[in-house]
Design an enzyme around this catalytic site. Structure first.
Site, PDB file in Angstrom:
ATOM      1  N   CYS A  28      57.675  10.629   3.047  1.00  0.00           N
ATOM      2  CA  CYS A  28      57.521   9.366   3.784  1.00  0.00           C
ATOM      3  C   CYS A  28      58.092   8.205   2.979  1.00  0.00           C
ATOM      4  O   CYS A  28      58.811   7.353   3.512  1.00  0.00           O
ATOM      5  CB  CYS A  28      56.049   9.082   4.083  1.00  0.00           C
ATOM      6  SG  CYS A  28      55.246  10.282   5.155  1.00  0.00           S
ATOM      7  N   CYS A  30      52.499  10.269   0.701  1.00  0.00           N
ATOM      8  CA  CYS A  30      53.475  11.269   1.141  1.00  0.00           C
ATOM      9  C   CYS A  30      54.852  10.980   0.539  1.00  0.00           C
ATOM     10  O   CYS A  30      55.471   9.965   0.862  1.00  0.00           O
ATOM     11  CB  CYS A  30      53.530  11.251   2.670  1.00  0.00           C
ATOM     12  SG  CYS A  30      54.880  12.195   3.401  1.00  0.00           S
TER      13      CYS A  30
END
Length: 151
Positions: free
Chosen positions: A74, A71
């Protein structure tokens, strides 16, 4: 049992519960069992082996960053979350949980998007925020949420 004068702090290394005088939380301290530092200003790596102890046993609220390596947002937020840990400890424990490695916990916490921050206190979810945030926003959100809850 804890009193307003003390808090139960779960050791990040061995998971032992330690009673720490509230006035001395900022001084750090070491675990009575393994002698590791109780605070290091960095997020814990949360797994199925230690999640429940940190989320439910201790008196410190736990701010969890649910994330995954694939991600982009993230990975972008990771340094911000680490910087927030240095500012929020020792009043709030921060931890990161890899949703790919710990799918059962992510499912139990009903994480539907990442990154998602979940603030847990004594086993109960207090608040949730999805999306990447800069360090100051993480700190303000966590502190604001804590001010709004009764101990």
């Amino acid at each position: 049992m804890t009193t307003p004068e003390s808090k139960i702090v779960v050791c990040p290394s061995c998971g032992a519960s330690n009673r720490v005088p509230t006035a001395k939380l900022g001084a750090g301290g070491t675990c009575g069992r393994c002698h590791a530092a109780l605070f290091n200003g960095k997020p814990l790596v949360l797994t199925s082996a230690n999640f429940d102890a940190h989320a439910g046993k201790g008196d410190l609220p736990l701010l969890v960053d649910f994330w995954a390596n694939w991600c982009g947002p993230c990975r972008q937020m990771a340094p911000a979350f680490e910087a927030a840990a240095a500012r929020l400890e020792p009043m709030i424990r921060l931890g990161k949980l890899d949703t790919e490695a710990e799918q059962a916990i992510a499912g139990r916490c009903v994480v539907r998007s990442i990154p998602t921050l979940v603030l847990i206190h004594k086993g109960r979810e207090i608040a949730r925020q999805s999306g990447a945030m800069p360090p100051q926003a993480i700190v303000q959100w966590a502190q604001g949420t804590m001010m709004g809850m009764a101990d």
